[in-house]
Motif scaffolding. Structure first.
Motif, PDB file in Angstrom:
ATOM      1  N   PRO B 272       0.824  -1.217   0.000  1.00 49.19           N
ATOM      2  CA  PRO B 272       0.000   0.000   0.000  1.00 49.19           C
ATOM      3  C   PRO B 272       0.856   1.264   0.000  1.00 49.19           C
ATOM      4  CG  PRO B 272       0.052  -0.960   2.189  1.00 49.19           C
ATOM      5  CD  PRO B 272       0.833  -1.889   1.294  1.00 49.19           C
ATOM      6  N   ASP B 273       0.244   2.371  -0.370  1.00 53.67           N
ATOM      7  CA  ASP B 273       0.861   3.690  -0.198  1.00 53.67           C
ATOM      8  C   ASP B 273       0.754   4.099   1.263  1.00 53.67           C
ATOM      9  OD1 ASP B 273       1.300   3.883  -2.919  1.00 53.67           O
ATOM     10  OD2 ASP B 273      -0.645   4.837  -3.295  1.00 53.67           O
ATOM     11  N   ASP B 274       1.439   5.169   1.645  1.00 57.67           N
ATOM     12  CA  ASP B 274       1.295   5.718   2.993  1.00 57.67           C
ATOM     13  C   ASP B 274      -0.180   6.002   3.270  1.00 57.67           C
ATOM     14  OD1 ASP B 274       4.003   5.622   3.218  1.00 57.67           O
ATOM     15  OD2 ASP B 274       4.313   7.796   3.183  1.00 57.67           O
ATOM     16  N   TRP B 275      -0.600   5.706   4.480  1.00 58.12           N
ATOM     17  CA  TRP B 275      -1.997   5.966   4.859  1.00 58.12           C
ATOM     18  C   TRP B 275      -2.072   5.965   6.383  1.00 58.12           C
ATOM     19  CZ3 TRP B 275      -6.658   2.117   4.144  1.00 58.12           C
ATOM     20  CH2 TRP B 275      -7.861   2.787   4.464  1.00 58.12           C
TER      21      TRP B 275
END
Lengths: 354, 354
Positions: B272-275
């Motif tokens: 995933p991307d940063d979140w």
């Protein structure tokens, strides 16, 4: 006889008078020597963990014990020999996990834990147990044999960590222990015995401090979490191959991921309360994947891990055990025994001597 | 020759004309048959993952390939035989991780990944490779042999999961796959081949849907995440022994902990991307500890896992592979090939036939 218990509705331990237990057929009678106090005892007292035996309005505390076989009662145990009792007992038998020697992996609801949940503990002048839940220890263990129980929990965590990395060639060199309480210090000493090149131990104490003295005498590096949060350890020191959490501080479970070297593993043993906070979950998720990192939780221990702990305790230097056990109290001093403070490391209640 | 590449500054693939590569001494020349497209290719195109070869202003895509040995060039390979190339190559040699057959465990910065980071991939009419990075496959693999690469990633994840639970007797019965993309469906089929009693696969699709059809034909149970979030699966279905995440949805990494049975393990493979979001970190930490749960990340795979994947692919029923490969395009149809949609499962670009 005297026992140290917490009574229903109370949140402090007291000395109570109870009947001396009679061993059932298949059980031995044990005369208790020493019982250690740990964080779980405080949680049981606070009512945050565990639960009373259903039939009683009190719970006898204590799960770290060393005792003498007083009456073998036909069990084959040698009277006068020393034993360390294990913690879990099955609610119904047969229980597959207990049968195969893995009570630590039994699912919740299938066991009680002596001194913790649903069964009385070992802080009493006499206790009973079936022999299969006792680990024999040498006569020299009368003073410190109660440490076999906490050490066995770390033996399990280390065994699971090594297993978790056994699908490839893992050669860990650095270990980081989060927490400078007794369990943290015991595990730090284990890392030294097991030959890790570099060991770190994280706490939040000012010098001079007896735990920092022990860390440094074990050739460990003390990290002050107020100066260096867990996630900054790679930058300030190094990323570590093995991380062991014994703080019960929930953020450490997640910050640990950043502190690990590629292919590293973190063992969690703390039991925090509910606590909602923000994390960069995407970053943590990605970090686990891209660098093959692992995190697992570990509770309790099995018979073979107790036996391994007995060997580990024998290998510890005498000064370490002496420095760790800072306070020894008689049962009547129960109030003082359960106090905490920075000068105290491990407190033990002495019911008797061999 | 033709190749499919993304050019610097662009965020879409195109057909480019490049020189046919000449094998260096110790390298063979391969004629590419088929190259699969997966989520990583889309991330490379979007610029979220990977990086261009330093010497070029374009990156040839593709890391899931099957090819024919066109010119053995003294490597000992049999000309005309089929091979599947692996993904990672060392930057400097010797590299311990590559030497011991574990390129998947090499730390970042010590390798390039063909078609992903720092090296050209396999979406070209011809490619070159040293023979130690090629896995021989039977002639029958011309159409679907490119699936050996994604399957090998799941072989690794399963191997690491079993290792992570090898310190005790673990008898997993239920498996949950998060994600009904090609990797999720391949892993679901693997769970069936490996004999799990109950398998679940989570997606967010309405019926009728070709992936749900495949899940059910594999005797799996489809779980719609819009109706049953991951953390509610124990209540609605059952807690699972093994969980495999292939969604790249960061919350799944943390919700997985609740979905596991005691002693269970979750393998994370998504990126995933940063979140940033809120979690009850105390509850998750405690849940890991009290129920001996484990979570780990897994990326890439090693030679023996490719070889295992070859066996696994052979064991799959023909209907499954036929249903999985929904779209076959010629290189000139690059625009259409990289489109996505619910009717598509696995798309492959066919450069040539044997």
């Amino acid at each position: 006889m005297n026992a140290i218990a917490v009574e229903r509705g109370e949140h402090q331990p007291s000395v109570i008078e109870v009947d001396r237990p009679s061993p059932d057929p298949g059980e031995a009678l044990l005369r208790t020597l020493r019982v250690g106090i740990d964080g779980t005892d405080h949680e049981v007292i606070d009512g945050n963990h565990g639960g009373f035996p259903t039939e009683d309005d009190y719970q006898i505390l204590g799960h770290e014990a060393v005792a003498v076989v007083e009456d073998a009662n036909g069990t084959g145990l040698r009277e006068g020999s020393l034993v360390v009792p294990t913690v879990r007992r099955p609610i119904d038998t047969p229980n597959n996990h207990f049968e195969r020697g893995e009570p630590d992996m039994a699912p919740e609801g299938t066991y009680v834990e002596r001194g913790i949940v649903g069964a009385h503990g070992y802080m009493a002048e006499y206790v009973t147990s079936q022999p299969e839940y006792l680990v024999s220890v040498p006569d020299s263990f009368a003073r410190h044999g109660f440490l076999v129980e906490p050490i066995s929990n770390s033996e399990k965590a280390i065994e699971h960590a090594i297993a978790a990395r056994s699908a490839f060639e893992w050669e860990p060199e650095s270990a980081l222990i989060l927490g400078n309480g007794p369990l943290g210090l015991l595990t730090l000493a284990m890392m030294t015995v097991k030959g890790f090149d570099t060991t770190y131990c994280l706490g939040r104490r000012d010098r001079p401090d007896p735990t920092i003295d022990i860390i440094e005498r074990l050739d460990g590096i003390y990290i002050d979490s107020r100066e260096t949060p867990v996630a900054s350890i790679p930058e300030t020191y190094e990323a570590v191959d093995f991380l062991y959490e014994a703080t019960g501080y929930a953020k450490h479970a997640f910050e640990s991921i950043a502190a690990l070297e590629s292919n590293g593993v973190a063992a969690l043993l703390g039991l925090p309360d509910d606590w909602t906070f923000e994390i960069d979950g995407g970053q943590l998720h990605r970090e686990l994947v891209l660098h093959n990192k692992a995190v697992f939780g570990s509770v309790n221990s099995n018979q073979s891990q107790y036996e391994q702990a007995r060997e580990t305790l024998t290998a510890f230097p005498d000064w370490f055990v002496d420095a760790l056990i800072t306070d020894v109290y008689a049962p009547d001093d129960v109030g003082a025994a359960f106090e905490t403070g920075n000068e105290r490391i491990k407190t033990v209640i002495e019911f008797d001597t061999p």
